[in-house]
Design a protein around this motif. Structure first.
Motif, PDB file in Angstrom:
ATOM      1  N   GLY A 207     -15.095   2.259 -20.769  1.00  0.00           N
ATOM      2  CA  GLY A 207     -14.558   2.592 -19.450  1.00  0.00           C
ATOM      3  C   GLY A 207     -13.046   2.564 -19.402  1.00  0.00           C
ATOM      4  N   GLY A 282      -4.567   9.903  -3.619  1.00  0.00           N
ATOM      5  CA  GLY A 282      -5.405   8.760  -3.981  1.00  0.00           C
ATOM      6  C   GLY A 282      -6.057   8.188  -2.740  1.00  0.00           C
ATOM      7  N   ARG A 283      -6.683   7.028  -2.912  1.00  0.00           N
ATOM      8  CA  ARG A 283      -7.432   6.449  -1.801  1.00  0.00           C
ATOM      9  C   ARG A 283      -6.529   5.980  -0.652  1.00  0.00           C
ATOM     10  NH1 ARG A 283     -12.756   3.398  -3.435  1.00  0.00           N
ATOM     11  NH2 ARG A 283     -11.338   2.104  -4.645  1.00  0.00           N
ATOM     12  N   ARG A 309     -10.392   9.821  -8.761  1.00  0.00           N
ATOM     13  CA  ARG A 309     -11.847   9.992  -8.706  1.00  0.00           C
ATOM     14  C   ARG A 309     -12.475   9.665  -7.340  1.00  0.00           C
ATOM     15  NH1 ARG A 309     -15.868   8.146 -13.533  1.00  0.00           N
ATOM     16  NH2 ARG A 309     -16.538   6.333 -12.395  1.00  0.00           N
ATOM     17  N   LEU A 325      -9.558  10.063 -17.162  1.00  0.00           N
ATOM     18  CA  LEU A 325     -10.447   9.951 -18.317  1.00  0.00           C
ATOM     19  C   LEU A 325     -11.714  10.782 -18.152  1.00  0.00           C
ATOM     20  CD1 LEU A 325     -10.036   8.143 -20.757  1.00  0.00           C
ATOM     21  CD2 LEU A 325     -11.471   6.434 -19.658  1.00  0.00           C
ATOM     22  N   VAL A 340      -1.972   6.036  -4.858  1.00  0.00           N
ATOM     23  CA  VAL A 340      -2.768   5.903  -6.090  1.00  0.00           C
ATOM     24  C   VAL A 340      -2.414   4.556  -6.717  1.00  0.00           C
ATOM     25  CG1 VAL A 340      -3.146   6.839  -8.423  1.00  0.00           C
ATOM     26  CG2 VAL A 340      -2.802   8.405  -6.499  1.00  0.00           C
ATOM     27  N   ALA A 343      -4.995   2.960 -11.894  1.00  0.00           N
ATOM     28  CA  ALA A 343      -6.033   2.442 -12.803  1.00  0.00           C
ATOM     29  C   ALA A 343      -5.885   3.107 -14.169  1.00  0.00           C
ATOM     30  CB  ALA A 343      -7.422   2.759 -12.225  1.00  0.00           C
ATOM     31  N   GLN A 345      -7.924   4.382 -16.155  1.00  0.00           N
ATOM     32  CA  GLN A 345      -8.684   5.627 -16.323  1.00  0.00           C
ATOM     33  C   GLN A 345      -7.962   6.817 -15.697  1.00  0.00           C
ATOM     34  OE1 GLN A 345      -9.931   2.862 -14.841  1.00  0.00           O
ATOM     35  NE2 GLN A 345     -11.609   2.127 -16.113  1.00  0.00           N
ATOM     36  N   ILE A 359       4.246   6.963  -4.792  1.00  0.00           N
ATOM     37  CA  ILE A 359       4.411   6.345  -3.467  1.00  0.00           C
ATOM     38  C   ILE A 359       3.226   5.409  -3.271  1.00  0.00           C
ATOM     39  CG2 ILE A 359       4.754   6.780  -0.998  1.00  0.00           C
ATOM     40  CD1 ILE A 359       5.123   9.803  -1.798  1.00  0.00           C
ATOM     41  N   ASN A 360       3.520   4.141  -3.018  1.00  0.00           N
ATOM     42  CA  ASN A 360       2.455   3.172  -2.785  1.00  0.00           C
ATOM     43  C   ASN A 360       3.025   2.052  -1.945  1.00  0.00           C
ATOM     44  OD1 ASN A 360       0.463   1.022  -3.150  1.00  0.00           O
ATOM     45  ND2 ASN A 360      -0.373   2.337  -4.764  1.00  0.00           N
ATOM     46  N   ASP A 378       4.659   3.527   3.094  1.00  0.00           N
ATOM     47  CA  ASP A 378       3.444   4.165   3.597  1.00  0.00           C
ATOM     48  C   ASP A 378       3.531   5.685   3.386  1.00  0.00           C
ATOM     49  OD1 ASP A 378       1.396   5.210   5.203  1.00  0.00           O
ATOM     50  OD2 ASP A 378       1.526   3.511   6.575  1.00  0.00           O
TER      51      ASP A 378
HETATM   52  C1  LIG Z   1     -15.661   5.105 -17.015  1.00  0.00           C
HETATM   53  C2  LIG Z   1     -14.730   5.321 -15.861  1.00  0.00           C
HETATM   54  C3  LIG Z   1     -14.046   6.509 -15.792  1.00  0.00           C
HETATM   55  C4  LIG Z   1     -13.158   6.729 -14.731  1.00  0.00           C
HETATM   56  N1  LIG Z   1     -12.489   7.912 -14.696  1.00  0.00           N
HETATM   57  C5  LIG Z   1     -11.574   8.106 -13.718  1.00  0.00           C
HETATM   58  C6  LIG Z   1     -10.797   9.302 -13.679  1.00  0.00           C
HETATM   59  O1  LIG Z   1     -10.961  10.222 -14.504  1.00  0.00           O
HETATM   60  N2  LIG Z   1      -9.883   9.436 -12.692  1.00  0.00           N
HETATM   61  C7  LIG Z   1      -9.671   8.463 -11.734  1.00  0.00           C
HETATM   62  O2  LIG Z   1      -8.798   8.657 -10.868  1.00  0.00           O
HETATM   63  N3  LIG Z   1     -10.408   7.346 -11.742  1.00  0.00           N
HETATM   64  C8  LIG Z   1     -11.346   7.134 -12.690  1.00  0.00           C
HETATM   65  N4  LIG Z   1     -12.078   6.005 -12.669  1.00  0.00           N
HETATM   66  C9  LIG Z   1     -11.932   5.095 -11.507  1.00  0.00           C
HETATM   67  C10 LIG Z   1     -10.711   4.191 -11.609  1.00  0.00           C
HETATM   68  O3  LIG Z   1     -11.083   2.998 -12.273  1.00  0.00           O
HETATM   69  C11 LIG Z   1     -10.168   3.792 -10.209  1.00  0.00           C
HETATM   70  O4  LIG Z   1     -11.207   3.256  -9.441  1.00  0.00           O
HETATM   71  C12 LIG Z   1      -9.551   4.968  -9.446  1.00  0.00           C
HETATM   72  O5  LIG Z   1      -8.614   5.660 -10.238  1.00  0.00           O
HETATM   73  C13 LIG Z   1      -8.842   4.434  -8.202  1.00  0.00           C
HETATM   74  O6  LIG Z   1      -8.399   5.497  -7.419  1.00  0.00           O
HETATM   75  P1  LIG Z   1      -7.235   5.301  -6.350  1.00  0.00           P
HETATM   76  O7  LIG Z   1      -5.996   4.870  -7.045  1.00  0.00           O
HETATM   77  O8  LIG Z   1      -7.187   6.533  -5.524  1.00  0.00           O
HETATM   78  O9  LIG Z   1      -7.807   4.155  -5.386  1.00  0.00           O
HETATM   79  P2  LIG Z   1      -7.464   2.624  -5.279  1.00  0.00           P
HETATM   80  O10 LIG Z   1      -7.534   1.937  -6.556  1.00  0.00           O
HETATM   81  O11 LIG Z   1      -8.283   2.119  -4.155  1.00  0.00           O
HETATM   82  O12 LIG Z   1      -5.920   2.613  -4.839  1.00  0.00           O
HETATM   83  C14 LIG Z   1      -5.438   3.035  -3.619  1.00  0.00           C
HETATM   84  C15 LIG Z   1      -3.957   2.695  -3.601  1.00  0.00           C
HETATM   85  O13 LIG Z   1      -3.376   3.235  -2.431  1.00  0.00           O
HETATM   86  C16 LIG Z   1      -2.450   2.308  -1.903  1.00  0.00           C
HETATM   87  N5  LIG Z   1      -2.391   2.617  -0.467  1.00  0.00           N
HETATM   88  C17 LIG Z   1      -3.351   2.446   0.472  1.00  0.00           C
HETATM   89  N6  LIG Z   1      -2.915   2.921   1.658  1.00  0.00           N
HETATM   90  C18 LIG Z   1      -1.670   3.395   1.452  1.00  0.00           C
HETATM   91  C19 LIG Z   1      -0.710   4.012   2.292  1.00  0.00           C
HETATM   92  N7  LIG Z   1      -0.967   4.278   3.578  1.00  0.00           N
HETATM   93  N8  LIG Z   1       0.482   4.344   1.759  1.00  0.00           N
HETATM   94  C20 LIG Z   1       0.775   4.085   0.464  1.00  0.00           C
HETATM   95  N9  LIG Z   1      -0.116   3.524  -0.389  1.00  0.00           N
HETATM   96  C21 LIG Z   1      -1.310   3.190   0.108  1.00  0.00           C
HETATM   97  C22 LIG Z   1      -3.007   0.947  -2.228  1.00  0.00           C
HETATM   98  O14 LIG Z   1      -1.967  -0.015  -2.288  1.00  0.00           O
HETATM   99  C23 LIG Z   1      -3.675   1.179  -3.581  1.00  0.00           C
HETATM  100  O15 LIG Z   1      -2.795   0.852  -4.630  1.00  0.00           O
HETATM  101  C24 LIG Z   1     -12.971   5.744 -13.721  1.00  0.00           C
HETATM  102  C25 LIG Z   1     -13.660   4.549 -13.814  1.00  0.00           C
HETATM  103  C26 LIG Z   1     -14.527   4.323 -14.863  1.00  0.00           C
HETATM  104  C27 LIG Z   1     -15.256   3.015 -14.936  1.00  0.00           C
END
Ligand SMILES: Cc1cc2nc3c(=O)[nH]c(=O)nc-3n(C[C@H](O)[C@H](O)[C@H](O)COP(=O)(O)OP(=O)(O)OC[C@H]3O[C@@H](n4cnc5c(N)ncnc54)[C@H](O)[C@@H]3O)c2cc1C
Length: 398
Positions: A207, A282-283, A309, A325, A340, A343, A345, A359-360, A378
Motif C-alpha cells: 500500500g 483533495g478532501r 482518491r 499509486l 490535499v 499521503a 500513495q 494549499i492546506n 483555507d
Molecule cells: C493501496 C492504496 C493505494 C492508494 N492510492 C491512492 C492514489 O492513487 N491516489 C490518492 O490520492 N490516494 C490513494 N490512496 C489513499 C491515500 O492513502 C489517502 O487516503 C488519500 O490520498 C487522501 O486524500 P486527501 O489528501 O484528499 O484527503 P485527506 O488525507 O483527508 O486530506 C485532506 C487535507 O485537506 C486539508 N483541508 C481540509 N479542509 C481544508 C480547507 N478548507 N483548506 C485547506 N486545507 C484543508 C486537511 O488539513 C488535510 O490535510 C491509496 C491508499 C492505498 C491504501
C-alpha cells in the motif's frame, strides 16, 4: 519449488503449533498437521514451533553464468510506428544503468514499416536497434509479439530489459518473462544496477508504506516495467549513435489465433498525464459543487483538474482524474494542490512535477515536505483570491 516439511514425531502439542500460523495455513487432519494452500512461506512455524517440527526445504538454485548476459534492452512501445514517449524515458535510464556496468544499450522494435522510424532511437543513446519489420507485425498481437521478443532475447541475451507499463507492455512483459522463467517487477519507480549486473528494482509495496528492493539474482534476463513519466527523458542528440540491425523470424512463429478485423481509433482525450498545469482537488474540497472553483483556477492557467482518491471514490470525478499509486503518474510544469494531505500513495504519482504549490490549512500537512511553495490557509479563501489576481493580471473581468 521451496516447501515446508512437517516432522510429526517432533510435535507434542498440535494446538500450540496451529496457533503460530497467522494465515490459518496449518490444519489438523487425523491427529497430524498438514499445510494448506494459504501458506505464505513466512516460516514463522519453523522459527517459533517446536525445534525441528517444521523444516524449510529451499529450492535448489542453479547458478547462472551472468557474463553470458550483456547489455540493457528497451522494448520500443508504439502504435502504427508512432513511438510512445515512455520508450525515450527508458532509453535514458537504460543508458545510465548500462554505464555502471560498462555494457551496451539495445532497443527492440517490432512492427510493420518501422524501419525508417527506427533511426530516431539512435538519437537517444541506443547502441543497437534490433528491428523486426514484418507485415504480420502490423497490429499488436500477443502471440506474434511474444515470439519476436523471445527471438530477440535468445539472440542478444540482454542482462536486463525495461518495458513501458503501457497497455501493450503490461501484457507483453509478463508473458515473455514467463517464457524464460525469469522475474519481472511491475511499475518500478527507481532502478539501479549493481556491479555484478543485478538490476535493483525498486517500487512501493504494501500500500505504498515501504519501498521494496527486488532482485532477480538467479535468472536472466531481468525484467521490469516502468510507468510513463516516472523517468526523465534524455535530450535528443543531434547526431545518431549506434547501428540498426535488421532481424527476421520464421513466418510460422508469427501465426496467431487472433485476427484483427478492423481498428477504430478512439477520439483523442485530454488526460491529466499530458497536462502542463494541474490543479488538484483533495478532501479539503467540501462539496462536489465546490469543484467549480478548482476548475476555474485550472481554466485560467490553461490546465486541467485532477484529484486525490477520496474525490474519485465520492463519485465527484471519474477515475481518469486520480493522481497516485492506484491512479496516474503525472509530471506537469506546475501542480497546485488544494486541500490535499500528501499521503505517500498520492505523492508517489506527482513528486517529479517541476513546481508544486500546496494549499492546506494544517501547517504540519505532509504535502508541504514535497511542495516548492506552501500556502497555509483555507482553500475557500486562497483559491478565490488566486482566481481574482490571475483575472486582474490577464485583464479578464470578474
Ligand atoms: C493501496 C492504496 C493505494 C492508494 N492510492 C491512492 C492514489 O492513487 N491516489 C490518492 O490520492 N490516494 C490513494 N490512496 C489513499 C491515500 O492513502 C489517502 O487516503 C488519500 O490520498 C487522501 O486524500 P486527501 O489528501 O484528499 O484527503 P485527506 O488525507 O483527508 O486530506 C485532506 C487535507 O485537506 C486539508 N483541508 C481540509 N479542509 C481544508 C480547507 N478548507 N483548506 C485547506 N486545507 C484543508 C486537511 O488539513 C488535510 O490535510 C491509496 C491508499 C492505498 C491504501
Amino acid at each position: 519449488m521451496a516447501k515446508l516439511v512437517v516432522h510429526q514425531e517432533k510435535i507434542s502439542d498440535l494446538q500450540e503449533l496451529l496457533k503460530i500460523c497467522p494465515f490459518g495455513a496449518m490444519e489438523e487432519k487425523g491427529g497430524k498437521i498438514e499445510i494448506n494452500a494459504a501458506c505464505k512461506m513466512c516460516q514463522l512455524c519453523v522459527k517459533k514451533g517446536p525445534k525441528g517440527a517444521v523444516e524449510y526445504v529451499a529450492d535448489e538454485v542453479q547458478a547462472i553464468d551472468k557474463s553470458q548476459w550483456q547489455g540493457v534492452a528497451v522494448y520500443v512501445d508504439h502504435v502504427a510506428g508512432v513511438i510512445h514517449p515512455v520508450t525515450y524515458e527508458l532509453l535514458g535510464k537504460a543508458k545510465e544503468l548500462a554505464a555502471k556496468i560498462n555494457q551496451p544499450v539495445y532497443a527492440v522494435f517490432m512492427g510493420k514499416s518501422i524501419a525508417a522510424g527506427s533511426h530516431e532511437l539512435l538519437h537517444y543513446g541506443a547502441d543497437k536497434v534490433y528491428v523486426y519489420d514484418d507485415p504480420a507485425l502490423e497490429y499488436f498481437k500477443i502471440e506474434a509479439y511474444t515470439a519476436v521478443f523471445e527471438n530477440f532475447i535468445d539472440k542478444v541475451k540482454p542482462a536486463a530489459i525495461l518495458v513501458g507499463a503501457t497497455t501493450v507492455g503490461r501484457q507483453l512483459a509478463p508473458r515473455t518473462a514467463a517464457r524464460f522463467r525469469t522475474g519481472l517487477t511491475a511499475d518500478c519507480t527507481v532502478l539501479d544496477m549493481r556491479e555484478n549486473t543485478d538490476l535493483v528494482q525498486i517500487r512501493p509495496a504494501f500500500g505504498g508504506n515501504i519501498m521494496a528492493q527486488i532482485l532477480t539474482p538467479n535468472t536472466r534476463p531481468q525484467m521490469a516495467t516502468v510507468r510513463y513519466k516516472v523517468m526523465q527523458a534524455p535530450k535528443r542528440q543531434a547526431e545518431e549513435t549506434g547501428e540498426i540491425v535488421s532481424c527476421a523470424i520464421e513466418p510460422e512463429k508469427l501465426q496467431c489465433r487472433v485476427e484483427v478485423l478492423s481498428v477504430v481509433p478512439k477520439e483523442k482525450e485530454k488526460t491529466i498525464d499530458s497536462a502542463e498545469v494541474l490543479v488538484v482537488a483533495g478532501r479539503g474540497v467540501k462539496k462536489a459543487e465546490d469543484l467549480a472553483m478548482v476548475q476555474e483556477l485550472a481554466d485560467l492557467l490553461g490546465g486541467q483538474v485532477a484529484s486525490t482518491r477520496p474525490i474519485v471514490e465520492a463519485g465527484w470525478l471519474d477515475a481518469k482524474h486520480q493522481v497516485g499509486l492506484s491512479g496516474r503518474t503525472v509530471r506537469p510544469k506546475l501542480v497546485i494542490t488544494c486541500g490535499v494531505s500528501g499521503a505517500v500513495q498520492f505523492v508517489a504519482g506527482m513528486n517529479h512535477s517541476d513546481v508544486i504549490i500546496s494549499i492546506n490549512k494544517d501547517p504540519k500537512a505532509t504535502i508541504f515536505q514535497v511542495a516548492n511553495y506552501g500556502l497555509v490557509g483555507d482553500i475557500y479563501e486562497i483559491v478565490p483570491k488566486m482566481i481574482e489576481k490571475i483575472k486582474a493580471a490577464k485583464g479578464v473581468s470578474a
